[in-house]
Design an enzyme around this catalytic site. Structure first.
Site: not given
Length: 400
Positions: A88, A213, A340, A344
């Protein structure tokens, strides 16, 4: 002797696509959207770019394993193009390649671009692929929410923070990001939420609920870098430079549970110390005007405030609740909405963070513009708390 890259590389152009569920666009469309903005910002022709780095993590999804799609999609002039991947932290890894190439003197102008097209996979979270027999046997059923939920439990146990205080602080993290994203037209999720919304949401992995999440999105972001001298030749007066770019990768000690208590991100502590030293920062709490961190989960952002040296050990929940990291706080965090609210798209996230710091420094952030933004930090994390890669960049005005 190596002395770092402080102020040796300038960012002269950046671009960022709108993040979201981009069903009607392919990866090439997203790359072009970000690149076109960066090229206009830099004020150069594409044939001035001498080398490029493409960051893509889940390469089988819509892009491919080589750097060819970047060269073809942007019609780059037969230059050296390299594809990189580092979980990531892939976006920052692409930036590192371009920045180091310019700092070394190998090229005058280089491009870093990160992209990911995840929504088309049909997978609810980040797709999981085999990493080989050993890794599959070691953690055959691991999940990102489960791993970071354990970070929350370990933190609570270590510092004796009550469950309610920790949940309130994590909720504040998420509400803050949503408040900021409302002001950002490129964010995926632009809806306000309340503390009650967060606390009453379905549990994903105790103590993490739905709003703790980050989401999954499609997106791209890029940077064009050169030397400060060439930046001046291009007519740039307010020059933004890279103060530091550091990377730290887990060596296996955390996974062995020998000297790690599970309540921190060890690589962030190491990378931050190196980054501050390279940037000449003695006290990050006084030096940094804003930060963008890898808030894959609300607990991650909370713990990182301590790992980056911005909160004292065990104090992050209370600093958060007191508004220290709000947009009008001492050290604004996730002014653009963070992972958030952007989601992503793995290859793009690290560069998206730098894009926000760059925009803030140049006073281009519109409604979310901070009163003071001379130097900022981005922290991009890949993997799980026990095994990961952490990339940190510090960006600021030349001379700051």
């Amino acid at each position: 002797m190596a002395n770092g890259i402080r102020d040796r590389v300038a960012i002269v152009g950046m671009g960022c696509s709108r993040f979201g569920e981009r069903w009607s666009d392919n990866a090439e469309d997203l790359m072009l959207e970000a690149f076109s903005e960066a090229l206009r910002d830099a004020g150069i022709e594409r044939n001035k770019i001498e080398a490029a780095w493409l960051g893509v993590c889940l390469e089988e999804n819509n892009v491919g394993k080589t750097a060819g799609p970047l060269a073809q999609g942007l019609r780059l002039p037969y230059i050296a193009v390299t594809r990189v991947e580092n979980a990531c932290a892939t976006g920052t890894e692409a930036l590192r390649g371009a920045v180091y190439a310019v700092a070394s003197g190998a090229y005058d102008i280089a491009l870093a671009l990160g992209v990911e097209k995840l929504k088309d996979t049909g997978y609810g979270g980040l797709p999981v692929r085999t990493r080989g027999v050993v890794a599959d046997l070691w953690l055959p059923n691991a999940s990102a929410p489960g791993a970071f939920a354990q970070l929350a439990s370990a933190y609570q146990a270590k510092y004796g923070v009550s469950y309610d205080d920790l949940k309130q602080a994590m909720a504040h993290v998420s509400v803050k990001s949503h408040d900021n994203a409302v002001l950002n037209p490129k964010a995926h999720l632009r809806n306000k939420i309340t503390i009650d919304d967060v606390l009453k949401a379905p549990t994903v992995a105790e103590p993490l609920g739905l709003y703790d999440c980050s989401g999954v999105s499609d997106g791209a972001a890029c940077a064009i870098v050169t030397t400060p001298e060439i930046a001046r030749e291009l007519g740039k007066r307010d020059i933004v430079t890279v103060k530091s770019l550091q990377l730290a990768v887990s060596n296996g000690e955390e996974a062995q549970f020998s000297n790690w208590d599970g309540a921190s991100v060890r690589t962030a502590e190491v990378a931050a110390a190196k980054a501050y030293r390279e940037a000449g920062i003695a006290d990050p709490r006084e030096a940094l005007d804003l930060i963008e961190v890898h808030d894959c989960f609300s607990i991650t952002e909370l713990v990182l405030m301590e790992n980056l040296g911005l909160s004292d050990p065990g104090r992050a929940p209370f600093d958060i609740l007191e508004g220290r990291y709000d947009r009008n706080g001492k050290i604004p965090c996730q002014v653009d909405g963070g992972l958030k609210c952007f989601g992503h798209p793995i290859g793009a996230s690290g560069l998206r963070m730098v894009y926000e710091v760059y925009q803030q420094i140049l006073g281009r952030a519109g409604e979310r513009q901070l009163a003071k933004a001379d130097i900022g930090l981005t922290q991009n994390l890949g993997g799980h708390p026990h095994q990961n890669v952490c990339a940190i960049s510090i960006i600021g005005r030349l001379g700051a």
